[in-house]
Design an enzyme around this catalytic site. Structure first.
Site, PDB file in Angstrom:
ATOM      1  N   GLY A   7      39.301  42.117   4.703  1.00  0.00           N
ATOM      2  CA  GLY A   7      38.719  42.327   5.700  1.00  0.00           C
ATOM      3  C   GLY A   7      39.577  42.338   6.978  1.00  0.00           C
ATOM      4  N   ALA A   8      40.791  43.027   6.781  1.00  0.00           N
ATOM      5  CA  ALA A   8      41.768  42.805   7.960  1.00  0.00           C
ATOM      6  C   ALA A   8      41.648  43.820   9.116  1.00  0.00           C
ATOM      7  CB  ALA A   8      43.071  42.914   7.263  1.00  0.00           C
ATOM      8  N   SER A 138      33.574  28.349   8.394  1.00  0.00           N
ATOM      9  CA  SER A 138      32.837  28.301   9.605  1.00  0.00           C
ATOM     10  C   SER A 138      32.376  27.059  10.062  1.00  0.00           C
ATOM     11  CB  SER A 138      31.632  29.136   9.755  1.00  0.00           C
ATOM     12  OG  SER A 138      30.950  28.976  10.781  1.00  0.00           O
ATOM     13  N   TYR A 151      24.368  32.038   5.440  1.00  0.00           N
ATOM     14  CA  TYR A 151      25.602  32.056   5.891  1.00  0.00           C
ATOM     15  C   TYR A 151      26.099  30.485   5.824  1.00  0.00           C
ATOM     16  CZ  TYR A 151      29.499  33.063   9.172  1.00  0.00           C
ATOM     17  OH  TYR A 151      30.785  33.127   9.798  1.00  0.00           O
ATOM     18  N   ALA A 153      25.439  28.211   3.745  1.00  0.00           N
ATOM     19  CA  ALA A 153      25.634  27.820   2.459  1.00  0.00           C
ATOM     20  C   ALA A 153      26.977  28.431   2.069  1.00  0.00           C
ATOM     21  CB  ALA A 153      24.420  28.162   1.674  1.00  0.00           C
ATOM     22  N   LYS A 155      29.500  29.209   3.519  1.00  0.00           N
ATOM     23  CA  LYS A 155      30.613  28.599   4.137  1.00  0.00           C
ATOM     24  C   LYS A 155      31.064  27.338   3.681  1.00  0.00           C
ATOM     25  CE  LYS A 155      32.112  32.158   6.678  1.00  0.00           C
ATOM     26  NZ  LYS A 155      33.155  32.897   6.048  1.00  0.00           N
TER      27      LYS A 155
HETATM   28  P1  NAP Z   1      33.987  41.203  12.083  1.00  0.00           P
HETATM   29  O1  NAP Z   1      34.506  41.388  13.277  1.00  0.00           O
HETATM   30  O2  NAP Z   1      32.416  41.600  11.558  1.00  0.00           O
HETATM   31  O3  NAP Z   1      34.776  41.502  10.547  1.00  0.00           O
HETATM   32  C1  NAP Z   1      34.363  41.140   9.383  1.00  0.00           C
HETATM   33  C2  NAP Z   1      35.489  41.890   8.450  1.00  0.00           C
HETATM   34  O4  NAP Z   1      35.097  41.653   7.088  1.00  0.00           O
HETATM   35  C3  NAP Z   1      35.375  43.319   8.634  1.00  0.00           C
HETATM   36  O5  NAP Z   1      36.813  43.918   8.492  1.00  0.00           O
HETATM   37  C4  NAP Z   1      34.978  43.861   7.274  1.00  0.00           C
HETATM   38  O6  NAP Z   1      35.419  45.262   7.010  1.00  0.00           O
HETATM   39  C5  NAP Z   1      35.297  42.754   6.405  1.00  0.00           C
HETATM   40  N1  NAP Z   1      34.294  42.868   5.272  1.00  0.00           N
HETATM   41  C6  NAP Z   1      32.859  42.704   5.132  1.00  0.00           C
HETATM   42  N2  NAP Z   1      32.607  42.866   4.101  1.00  0.00           N
HETATM   43  C7  NAP Z   1      33.470  43.157   3.360  1.00  0.00           C
HETATM   44  C8  NAP Z   1      33.541  43.383   1.729  1.00  0.00           C
HETATM   45  N3  NAP Z   1      32.500  43.530   1.020  1.00  0.00           N
HETATM   46  N4  NAP Z   1      34.917  43.806   1.356  1.00  0.00           N
HETATM   47  C9  NAP Z   1      36.074  43.961   2.217  1.00  0.00           C
HETATM   48  N5  NAP Z   1      35.961  43.515   3.505  1.00  0.00           N
HETATM   49  C10 NAP Z   1      34.707  43.273   4.172  1.00  0.00           C
HETATM   50  O7  NAP Z   1      33.779  39.589  11.864  1.00  0.00           O
HETATM   51  P2  NAP Z   1      34.996  38.314  12.154  1.00  0.00           P
HETATM   52  O8  NAP Z   1      34.254  37.664  13.438  1.00  0.00           O
HETATM   53  O9  NAP Z   1      36.090  38.799  12.454  1.00  0.00           O
HETATM   54  O10 NAP Z   1      34.666  37.438  10.802  1.00  0.00           O
HETATM   55  C11 NAP Z   1      35.746  37.039  10.008  1.00  0.00           C
HETATM   56  C12 NAP Z   1      35.707  35.977   9.101  1.00  0.00           C
HETATM   57  O11 NAP Z   1      35.626  34.834  10.097  1.00  0.00           O
HETATM   58  C13 NAP Z   1      34.221  36.003   8.576  1.00  0.00           C
HETATM   59  O12 NAP Z   1      34.492  35.369   7.279  1.00  0.00           O
HETATM   60  C14 NAP Z   1      33.330  35.089   9.325  1.00  0.00           C
HETATM   61  O13 NAP Z   1      32.330  34.752   8.401  1.00  0.00           O
HETATM   62  C15 NAP Z   1      34.378  34.132   9.934  1.00  0.00           C
HETATM   63  N6  NAP Z   1      33.930  33.521  11.122  1.00  0.00           N
HETATM   64  C16 NAP Z   1      33.898  34.118  12.240  1.00  0.00           C
HETATM   65  C17 NAP Z   1      33.439  33.565  13.401  1.00  0.00           C
HETATM   66  C18 NAP Z   1      33.008  34.374  14.708  1.00  0.00           C
HETATM   67  O14 NAP Z   1      32.667  33.605  15.818  1.00  0.00           O
HETATM   68  N7  NAP Z   1      33.417  35.296  14.879  1.00  0.00           N
HETATM   69  C19 NAP Z   1      33.090  32.098  13.240  1.00  0.00           C
HETATM   70  C20 NAP Z   1      33.205  31.494  12.212  1.00  0.00           C
HETATM   71  C21 NAP Z   1      33.673  32.171  11.220  1.00  0.00           C
HETATM   72  P3  NAP Z   1      34.989  46.898   7.186  1.00  0.00           P
HETATM   73  O15 NAP Z   1      34.816  46.798   8.557  1.00  0.00           O
HETATM   74  O16 NAP Z   1      36.233  47.438   6.601  1.00  0.00           O
HETATM   75  O17 NAP Z   1      33.942  46.878   6.218  1.00  0.00           O
END
Ligand code: NAP
Length: 244
Positions: A7-8, A138, A151, A153, A155
């Site tokens: 998910g980069a 998270s 979510y 659960a 994490k």
């Molecule tokens: P984001 O901007 O929504 O990005 C999520 C990424 O995950 C996207 O690049 C998406 O890829 C990819 N993804 C989703 N489902 C996928 C799948 N089935 N196969 C491959 N890629 C997939 O979210 P983010 O905030 O950067 O989150 C990244 C991580 O950090 C997540 O694990 C999230 O739970 C964690 N996190 C975020 C926060 C926060 O406040 N933002 C807090 C705690 C934890 P595509 O766009 O290519 O589909």
């Protein structure tokens, strides 16, 4: 040395991929639907003088993950030494309204995918007696959250998974750590209302919303030589939200 970031293309994953490239890692960029941003990131990383390629795969599908690892090794002529399990989704709802699909989608993407990718990465890591697994958890995996039973659960599951991998593969030169971000400015958090954001901000001792780069710097540390005596840990990058 090669790092694979799931998910980069966007948000935290993008920042991690860039930071690892700045730290001289070659980077395999996984995306699912965001092809154009993935291509753009790939060019940006190549300009830093390291190898980069993009790989489309839905990491919640085991067969696609197996193919992903095969393609990465073939195309980049080296196995994955650093795995960042970052791909994640939310499907928030109060438990009484939560549909089984909302539960399953989140567990499949946030937890099962990490199992699939780690399983595939470990084969080469144990052979070479070196590996770094970094799982993006998270703070809600530590505290729970209203509307996020699925979510939270997933994490919490990833934290226990990290500790189990750390114990099981320590003797084979592989470390596994988790990062627990707090509230980070990405597409995932953009959808929250201004009132909810204000409430969260007031619960953060540093009184600031985190940036993807804050998480990326922690990931680069856990991927580096400097962290070689650290395994099975959860590093909160949360402005102090969850301090004991
Ligand atoms: P984001 O901007 O929504 O990005 C999520 C990424 O995950 C996207 O690049 C998406 O890829 C990819 N993804 C989703 N489902 C996928 C799948 N089935 N196969 C491959 N890629 C997939 O979210 P983010 O905030 O950067 O989150 C990244 C991580 O950090 C997540 O694990 C999230 O739970 C964690 N996190 C975020 C926060 C926060 O406040 N933002 C807090 C705690 C934890 P595509 O766009 O290519 O589909």
């Amino acid at each position: 040395m090669l790092a694979l970031v799931t998910g980069a293309a966007k948000g935290i994953g993008r920042a991690i991929a860039l930071e690892l490239a700045k730290n001289n890692f070659d980077v395999a960029i996984n995306f699912n639907s965001s092809e154009a941003p993935a291509k753009e990131l790939c060019e940006e990383i190549k300009a830093l003088g390291v190898q980069a390629e993009i790989f489309k795969a839905n990491v919640s599908d085991y067969d696609q993950v197996v193919t992903l690892f095969k393609e990465v090794k073939e195309k980049m002529s080296q196995p994955v030494s650093v795995l960042i399990n970052n791909a994640g989704i939310t499907r928030d709802n109060l438990l009484l309204r939560m549909k089984p699909e909302e539960w399953q989608d989140v567990i499949n993407t946030n937890l099962n995918a990490a199992f699939y990718c780690t399983k595939c990465a470990l084969r080469d890591m144990t052979k070479s007696k070196f590996g770094r697994i970094i799982n993006i958890a998270s703070v809600v995996g530590l505290t729970g959250n209203i509307g996020q039973a699925n979510y939270a659960a997933s994490k919490a599951g990833i934290i226990a998974f990290t500790k189990s991998v750390a114990r099981e593969y320590a003797a084979r030169g592989v470390t596994a750590n988790a990062i627990a971000p707090g509230f980070i400015e990405t597409d995932m958090t953009e959808k929250l209302s201004p009132e909810v954001k204000e409430g969260i901000l007031n619960s953060i001792p540093l009184h600031a919303i985190g940036k993807p780069e804050d998480v990326a710097k922690a990931a680069a540390f856990l991927a580096s030589e400097a962290s070689s005596y650290i395994t099975g840990q959860v590093l909160a990058v949360d402005g102090g939200m969850t301090m004991l």
